[in-house]
Design a protein around this motif. Structure first.
Motif, PDB file in Angstrom:
ATOM      1  N   GLN A 280       0.727  -1.339   0.030  1.00  0.00           N
ATOM      2  CA  GLN A 280      -0.048  -0.130  -0.071  1.00  0.00           C
ATOM      3  C   GLN A 280       0.735   1.348   0.143  1.00  0.00           C
ATOM      4  O   GLN A 280       0.731   2.286  -0.807  1.00  0.00           O
ATOM      5  CB  GLN A 280      -0.811  -0.145   1.057  1.00  0.00           C
ATOM      6  CG  GLN A 280      -2.053  -0.944   1.261  1.00  0.00           C
ATOM      7  CD  GLN A 280      -3.099  -0.796   2.337  1.00  0.00           C
ATOM      8  OE1 GLN A 280      -2.851  -0.186   3.202  1.00  0.00           O
ATOM      9  NE2 GLN A 280      -4.062  -1.676   2.329  1.00  0.00           N
ATOM     10  N   LEU A 281       2.059   1.216   0.663  1.00  0.00           N
ATOM     11  CA  LEU A 281       2.823   2.335   0.595  1.00  0.00           C
ATOM     12  C   LEU A 281       3.513   2.571  -0.653  1.00  0.00           C
ATOM     13  O   LEU A 281       3.555   3.687  -0.863  1.00  0.00           O
ATOM     14  CB  LEU A 281       3.779   2.147   1.837  1.00  0.00           C
ATOM     15  CG  LEU A 281       4.699   3.324   2.340  1.00  0.00           C
ATOM     16  CD1 LEU A 281       3.441   4.277   3.187  1.00  0.00           C
ATOM     17  CD2 LEU A 281       5.794   2.866   3.472  1.00  0.00           C
ATOM     18  N   LYS A 282       3.767   1.515  -1.402  1.00  0.00           N
ATOM     19  CA  LYS A 282       4.351   1.818  -2.786  1.00  0.00           C
ATOM     20  C   LYS A 282       3.296   2.433  -3.489  1.00  0.00           C
ATOM     21  O   LYS A 282       3.700   3.240  -4.528  1.00  0.00           O
ATOM     22  CB  LYS A 282       4.954   0.412  -3.069  1.00  0.00           C
ATOM     23  CG  LYS A 282       5.538   0.495  -4.539  1.00  0.00           C
ATOM     24  CD  LYS A 282       6.495   1.393  -4.994  1.00  0.00           C
ATOM     25  CE  LYS A 282       7.684   1.126  -4.221  1.00  0.00           C
ATOM     26  NZ  LYS A 282       8.853   2.177  -4.701  1.00  0.00           N
ATOM     27  N   GLN A 283       2.256   1.789  -3.511  1.00  0.00           N
ATOM     28  CA  GLN A 283       0.983   2.480  -4.516  1.00  0.00           C
ATOM     29  C   GLN A 283       0.822   3.620  -3.925  1.00  0.00           C
ATOM     30  O   GLN A 283       0.480   4.493  -4.981  1.00  0.00           O
ATOM     31  CB  GLN A 283      -0.344   1.391  -4.079  1.00  0.00           C
ATOM     32  CG  GLN A 283      -1.218   1.841  -5.079  1.00  0.00           C
ATOM     33  CD  GLN A 283      -1.192   1.508  -6.500  1.00  0.00           C
ATOM     34  OE1 GLN A 283      -1.066   0.619  -6.944  1.00  0.00           O
ATOM     35  NE2 GLN A 283      -0.903   2.609  -7.308  1.00  0.00           N
ATOM     36  N   LEU A 284       0.681   4.123  -2.893  1.00  0.00           N
ATOM     37  CA  LEU A 284       0.572   5.518  -2.333  1.00  0.00           C
ATOM     38  C   LEU A 284       1.747   6.393  -2.958  1.00  0.00           C
ATOM     39  O   LEU A 284       1.521   7.471  -3.337  1.00  0.00           O
ATOM     40  CB  LEU A 284       0.372   5.663  -0.838  1.00  0.00           C
ATOM     41  CG  LEU A 284       0.322   7.094  -0.371  1.00  0.00           C
ATOM     42  CD1 LEU A 284      -0.935   7.484  -1.070  1.00  0.00           C
ATOM     43  CD2 LEU A 284       0.127   7.030   1.110  1.00  0.00           C
ATOM     44  N   GLU A 285       3.049   6.039  -2.778  1.00  0.00           N
ATOM     45  CA  GLU A 285       3.917   6.697  -3.415  1.00  0.00           C
ATOM     46  C   GLU A 285       3.909   7.004  -5.007  1.00  0.00           C
ATOM     47  O   GLU A 285       4.168   8.104  -5.386  1.00  0.00           O
ATOM     48  CB  GLU A 285       5.268   5.946  -3.476  1.00  0.00           C
ATOM     49  CG  GLU A 285       6.368   6.653  -3.616  1.00  0.00           C
ATOM     50  CD  GLU A 285       7.893   5.923  -3.558  1.00  0.00           C
ATOM     51  OE1 GLU A 285       8.796   6.167  -3.711  1.00  0.00           O
ATOM     52  OE2 GLU A 285       7.635   4.578  -2.771  1.00  0.00           O
TER      53      GLU A 285
END
Length: 558
Positions: free
Chosen positions: A179-184
């Motif tokens: 999720q953090l990578k998608q948000l990035e």
């Protein structure tokens, strides 16, 4: 209706509201025709002092979104400072805390999906208010995820978790990192409204499932669904074509130096969910050195001007693994992976953190279900290990661990590779980690001669000690099972027990709901007969069952 994380509902409403333009505090309302770039000054900006610039989220041929990198660095340095608690009440136990984060993770996945849809609309019809609201929402979600990751880290560091909670924690950590990578990606895509770099590649390859860290035998094939790679994209990426995803072997610690590949089935195509599965066959040996996998894919993208460009996307490295040629290399190879996974460059770690890592590696080594193992390391096992090998320390150093592994590694090797031992362990026919005091306590109440219990010898790593009640007295005797007693595939521990009538009744251990060991006495043939070799019953000695063992290898201390 989706329950977004606490404090985010108003932000979502602002982003979703149709026709959102400038707020009343700005000068003139704007339309998509007049807005070419958003102004970051309208959004709160943390102080840029002492900020490092992370690398671009993807490697490609496009220009790097410099402003986006700065903002993402600011996210990292200020994460978790403005969110107070999660959305489902305060937990009181580790299980409740993990369940709470799991629920929030599901909510965040819905929010990210909604964010992608609305960001695509915003990119096609920009508005300052839409930009400000989207940026604020991304800030809040970033802080939320960081806080959850921090809570998981604290749980793993400070509390000895149950196997189920431990696996849930591990899975959640992976999901939150995704999720953090998608948000990035979405963040950098939003910043294209500010910096005008609309032609950047907002794609990333991530490993979503992997059987590492692990030691594999040369020539083994990974199960179809054990290694999965997924391609994440921004909200408005125009993909013309995607080539196969390729796996490459890389030396651990030197991710830019590729080894000569000996991987079979190292290419796979993305499916409709943008995932690729790799049933890799490992035709190689890493010579007791850890390696990692990196993945790459060639993507053909169409930019805003209608031009098609080729972009190579690379993943971050997988977790490490080792490939061995024979089982004698397993112990040293497992030690390398365990130290990397546990200490990760630190000089010392808390005792609960060592227990949690030890539990995961133990269950993998004994080939058990990580969520519902038949017999895991329990509180009594950890207490014994801590007192016997770590002097009841609360913090464990590298040197402490190396001394412990010199004993434990050989025991674990026996459980993993010796015929029948893993099954006997899981059924409680081998107690395993047991001090002499506990041995005496378990046998003191047993008045029947020939009653015995099996444990690992403390002074002879990887060998078994059998404590039993002698024939002519109630004294507890100890016998060290030597290498010759169980040498070769046709001379197993059950066969040895069958051939010696001094051992008549096995104490099988079970555990209460609270983890307390309970011993029950059974005739040995009732428990071990399924493991006897065919020739054993024909060679069993006759007599009264209480003759001395043939080899006088009784040890006063084991």
């Amino acid at each position: 209706m989706t329950n977004y994380p606490v404090g985010m509902d108003n932000f979502v409403e602002q982003v979703l509201s149709p026709g959102a333009t400038w707020s009343p505090s700005t000068t003139e309302p704007s339309t998509p025709d007049t807005i070419t770039r958003m102004h970051p000054a309208h959004s709160p900006q943390p102080s840029p002092n002492n900020i490092s610039f992370p690398s671009s989220p993807v490697g490609n041929q496009y220009a790097t979104p410099q402003i986006g990198q700065l903002q993402w660095a600011l996210f990292v340095t200020n994460s978790g400072t403005h969110v107070n608690g999660l959305s489902h009440g305060e937990p009181t136990t580790p299980t409740e805390c993990i369940a709470q984060i799991h629920r929030s993770c599901i909510d965040q996945a819905h929010l990210l999906s909604t964010m992608m849809q609305q960001l695509k609309m915003l990119l096609n019809s920009p508005s300052q208010q839409g930009y400000d609201s989207m940026l604020a929402l991304q800030h809040r979600l970033k802080s939320q995820i960081d806080q959850e990751l921090q809570k998981l880290q604290v749980l793993n560091r400070d509390i000895i978790l149950s196997p189920r909670d431990l696996q849930m924690l591990f899975n959640l950590h992976q999901d939150l990192q995704i999720q953090l990578k998608q948000l990035e990606l979405l963040y950098h895509e939003l910043q294209s409204l500010v910096n005008g770099n609309m032609n950047n590649c907002y794609c990333s390859l991530i490993v979503t499932k992997q059987p590492f860290p692990e030691v594999f035998k040369n020539g083994c094939t990974l199960p179809d669904d054990s290694l999965v790679v997924q391609m994440l994209t921004g909200s408005n990426v125009d993909i013309v074509n995607v080539g196969p995803v390729k796996a490459s072997l890389v030396s651990d610690g030197n991710h830019g130096s590729a080894k000569k590949d000996k991987l079979v089935n190292n290419q796979a195509h993305l499916d409709n969910s943008k995932c690729a599965k790799f049933p890799l066959k490992l035709n190689l040996s890493t010579r007791k050195q850890s390696v990692v996998l990196k993945f790459s894919v060639l993507v053909h993208l169409r930019n805003k001007q209608g031009q098609v460009a080729n972009v190579t996307i690379e993943s971050l490295p997988s977790l490490p693994f080792v490939v061995i040629t024979n089982e004698s290399q397993w112990e040293d190879s497992m030690q390398i992976l365990f130290k990397k996974d546990t200490f990760n460059g630190k000089l010392e770690i808390p005792w609960p953190q060592l227990c949690n890592t030890l539990q995961r590696h133990f269950l993998r080594a004994t080939k058990q279900d990580l969520m519902n193992p038949k017999r895991h390391l329990n509180a009594y096992d950890f207490k014994y290990i801590n007192e016997r090998f770590f002097d009841s320390k609360s913090r464990i150093t590298n040197r402490d661990f190396e001394k412990f592994w010199a004993w434990f590694g050989k025991c674990l090797h026996v459980v993993r590779y010796k015929r029948h031992i893993g099954s006997l362990w899981q059924q409680g026919l081998i107690y395993g980690f047991m001090s002499r005091d506990v041995v005496r306590a378990s046998l003191d109440g047993q008045k029947v001669p020939g009653t015995f219990v099996i444990r690992f010898s403390e002074q002879y790593p990887g060998q078994f000690g059998i404590a039993y009640i002698g024939a002519n007295s109630q004294q507890v005797k100890h016998y060290l099972v030597g290498a010759n007693d169980v040498a070769g595939p046709r001379k197993t521990l059950p066969d040895f027990l069958a051939q010696h009538p001094q051992f008549l009744y096995i104490l099988q251990v079970t555990f209460t709901g609270a983890g307390k060991p309970v011993f029950k006495r059974y005739p040995k043939d009732q428990c071990f007969a399924p493991y006897y070799s065919p020739y054993v019953s024909q060679r069993r000695p006759k007599g009264d069952g209480y003759d001395p063992l043939e080899a006088p290898r009784v040890k006063p201390h084991m």
